[in-house]
Design a protein around this motif. Structure first.
Motif, short mmCIF file in Angstrom:
data_model
loop_
_atom_site.label_atom_id
_atom_site.label_comp_id
_atom_site.label_asym_id
_atom_site.label_seq_id
_atom_site.Cartn_x
_atom_site.Cartn_y
_atom_site.Cartn_z
N SER A 184 3.52 21.55 -3.93
CA SER A 184 4.34 21.30 -5.13
C SER A 184 4.98 19.93 -5.06
N LEU A 185 5.43 19.55 -3.86
CA LEU A 185 6.03 18.23 -3.68
C LEU A 185 5.03 17.14 -4.03
N PHE A 186 3.77 17.31 -3.60
CA PHE A 186 2.73 16.33 -3.92
C PHE A 186 2.50 16.25 -5.42
N ILE A 238 0.86 -1.18 0.00
CA ILE A 238 0.00 0.00 0.00
C ILE A 238 0.89 1.22 0.00
N GLU A 239 0.85 2.00 -1.08
CA GLU A 239 1.73 3.15 -1.23
C GLU A 239 0.98 4.41 -0.82
N VAL A 240 0.72 4.54 0.48
CA VAL A 240 0.07 5.73 1.01
C VAL A 240 0.95 6.30 2.08
N LYS A 246 1.80 -6.99 -8.53
CA LYS A 246 2.68 -6.69 -7.41
C LYS A 246 2.83 -5.20 -7.15
N MET A 247 2.37 -4.39 -8.10
CA MET A 247 2.54 -2.94 -7.95
C MET A 247 1.78 -2.44 -6.74
N PRO A 248 2.38 -1.54 -5.95
CA PRO A 248 1.72 -1.03 -4.75
C PRO A 248 0.51 -0.19 -5.09
N TRP A 249 -0.51 -0.26 -4.20
CA TRP A 249 -1.66 0.61 -4.34
C TRP A 249 -1.25 2.02 -3.99
N ASN A 250 -1.91 2.99 -4.58
CA ASN A 250 -1.70 4.38 -4.19
C ASN A 250 -3.05 5.01 -3.90
N VAL A 251 -3.04 6.30 -3.67
CA VAL A 251 -4.28 6.95 -3.25
C VAL A 251 -5.37 6.86 -4.31
N ASP A 252 -5.01 6.74 -5.59
CA ASP A 252 -6.01 6.63 -6.65
C ASP A 252 -6.79 5.33 -6.57
N THR A 253 -6.14 4.27 -6.06
CA THR A 253 -6.81 2.96 -5.97
C THR A 253 -7.28 2.64 -4.57
N LEU A 254 -6.62 3.23 -3.56
CA LEU A 254 -6.97 2.89 -2.18
C LEU A 254 -8.14 3.71 -1.67
N SER A 255 -8.17 5.00 -1.96
CA SER A 255 -9.21 5.87 -1.42
C SER A 255 -10.44 5.81 -2.33
N LYS A 256 -11.15 4.72 -2.23
CA LYS A 256 -12.35 4.54 -3.03
C LYS A 256 -13.54 5.22 -2.35
N GLU A 257 -14.53 5.55 -3.17
CA GLU A 257 -15.73 6.14 -2.62
C GLU A 257 -16.43 5.12 -1.75
N GLU A 303 -3.36 15.85 -4.05
CA GLU A 303 -3.30 16.34 -2.67
C GLU A 303 -4.66 16.21 -1.98
N GLU A 304 -5.73 16.50 -2.73
CA GLU A 304 -7.08 16.44 -2.15
C GLU A 304 -7.47 15.01 -1.78
N LYS A 305 -7.09 14.06 -2.63
CA LYS A 305 -7.42 12.66 -2.33
C LYS A 305 -6.67 12.16 -1.10
N GLU A 306 -5.38 12.49 -1.04
CA GLU A 306 -4.59 12.06 0.11
C GLU A 306 -5.08 12.73 1.39
N GLN A 307 -5.41 14.01 1.28
CA GLN A 307 -5.89 14.74 2.45
C GLN A 307 -7.25 14.20 2.91
#
Length: 376
Positions: free
Chosen positions: A29-31, A12-14, A115-126, A145-149
């Motif tokens: 900017s870093l995000f 899980i890449e969060v 095997k690729m890690p999940w990121n916020v696009d796949t982990l933070s589902k509705e 940034e909004e999804k991670e936040q």
């Protein structure tokens, strides 16, 4: 019911370390940079997969043509046809081998994708269905940034409640708690419980891990039921508890099988995390031990001839000088240089001419296990 696939939680890449960034760093900017790099990697990986499938399709097209040609030439009995048949069969054989090679590459690409890690696009589902929940529609064009936040805010706001649910055991208690806190019935809660289980296993709190694992499967079964019914999970969790409390042995066995499978995966992930932490710790300790020349005294000590090791063990300078005098000068010089670069041997800095005189040198004792030094 079908078995739940827990492989998505292997990686899980969060990141939750954004608060540790330097105050001078522009965090948004870093995000954006991180997101751009991640998107580019994903696009490159996707293109690679498309190219592989395209190459496989082209190879199969050529193979079909070659097989057709072989079949036509086989029917013909002319001398020219026989000569062409030999070439066509060789081409067919070559293309079959190429097809197997491309199939292996495509299969390997698929394995890499899993095997690729999940990121916020796949982990933070509705978490909830808007057709049931009477809420204001949200924009789908959320930035990274909004999804991670959003994910981070949910955990920060509900962490205590999630942990409390994780410690429950009885069906009735779990159902009542979710009735009082229906907002917890979502993917974010399930994902947090998974990470919580791994953390507990790493801390060797095995009983607590198994307790939270039970509640993780409860939440996952509810989410799976909602998917199968195509409804808001907050509207069907009571159905799950009604079903599990009155279920036949087969349904109970399915739940228990999923629970045991999940606990094994947690133990595996915890083991990997511990091994990684140990490697990082060992590397940090190694960096601390490095001498003035950037060499590790422990590694240098272990590479020395046995007679030189004994000199350091006995802290006997005369014995060391005698051992060096018996060695090939080039080899002795190389060993002494490595000893100096690692800090195992400290030349006398008080000589008038600045030369490194072995008879006036001091050295430091190396303890192999602790990696500590002590000047003799």
């Amino acid at each position: 019911m079908s078995r739940i696939d827990y492989s998505v939680w292997d990686h899980i890449e969060v990141s939750d370390d954004e608060d540790d960034t330097h105050p001078n760093i522009d965090t948004p900017s870093l995000f954006r940079w991180r997101h751009q790099a991640r998107v580019e990697r994903m696009e490159d990986f996707k293109k690679k997969g498309e190219d592989l499938n395209k190459a496989l399709s082209e190879c199969r097209r050529k193979l079909a043509e070659a097989q057709k040609k072989v079949k036509e030439l086989t029917i013909s009995s002319t001398d020219d046809a026989k000569a062409e048949l030999s070439k066509a069969q060789a081409e067919e054989k070559k293309l079959k081998k190429e097809e197997r090679d491309w199939e292996k590459k495509v299969a390997e690409h698929v394995r890499e994708e899993k095997k690729m890690p999940w990121n916020v696009d796949t982990l933070s589902k509705e978490g909830f269905s808007k057709s049931i929940v009477n809420a204001k529609p949200e924009s789908t064009d959320e930035t990274e940034e909004e999804k991670e936040q959003k994910h981070k805010t949910f955990v920060e706001k509900n962490e205590k409640q999630i942990k409390h649910f994780g410690m429950l055991r009885r069906w009735d208690d779990s159902q009542k708690y979710l009735s009082d806190n229906p907002h917890l019935v979502c993917e974010e809660t399930a994902n947090y419980l998974v990470i919580m289980c791994i953390d507990l296993e790493v801390e060797e709190k095995h009983a607590l891990m198994e307790q939270v694992a039970h509640q993780t499967i409860v939440m996952q079964f509810i989410l799976e039921l909602a998917k199968s019914l195509k409804v808001d999970p907050r509207g069907c969790f009571r159905q799950f508890f009604a079903k599990i409390k009155t279920a036949d042995q087969q349904y109970q066995d399915a739940f228990n099988d999923e629970l045991e499978s999940f606990k094994e995966r947690v133990r595996g992930r915890a083991k990997i995390r511990i091994e990684k932490a140990m490697k990082e710790y060992e590397e940090e300790e190694r960096q601390k031990r490095l001498g003035p020349g950037g060499l590790d005294p422990v590694e240098v000590y272990e590479s020395l001839p046995a007679e030189m090791q004994k000199c350091f063990d006995d802290k006997d300078i005369q014995m060391l000088q005698d051992a060096i005098s018996k060695m090939d000068p080039t080899e002795a010089k190389a060993h002494m240089k490595r000893c100096i670069d690692s800090g195992l041997w400290v030349p006398n800095s008080k000589t008038d001419d600045g030369d490194e005189k072995e008879e006036d040198a001091t050295y430091e004792e190396v303890k192999q296990e602790q990696g500590e030094t002590k000047t003799e």
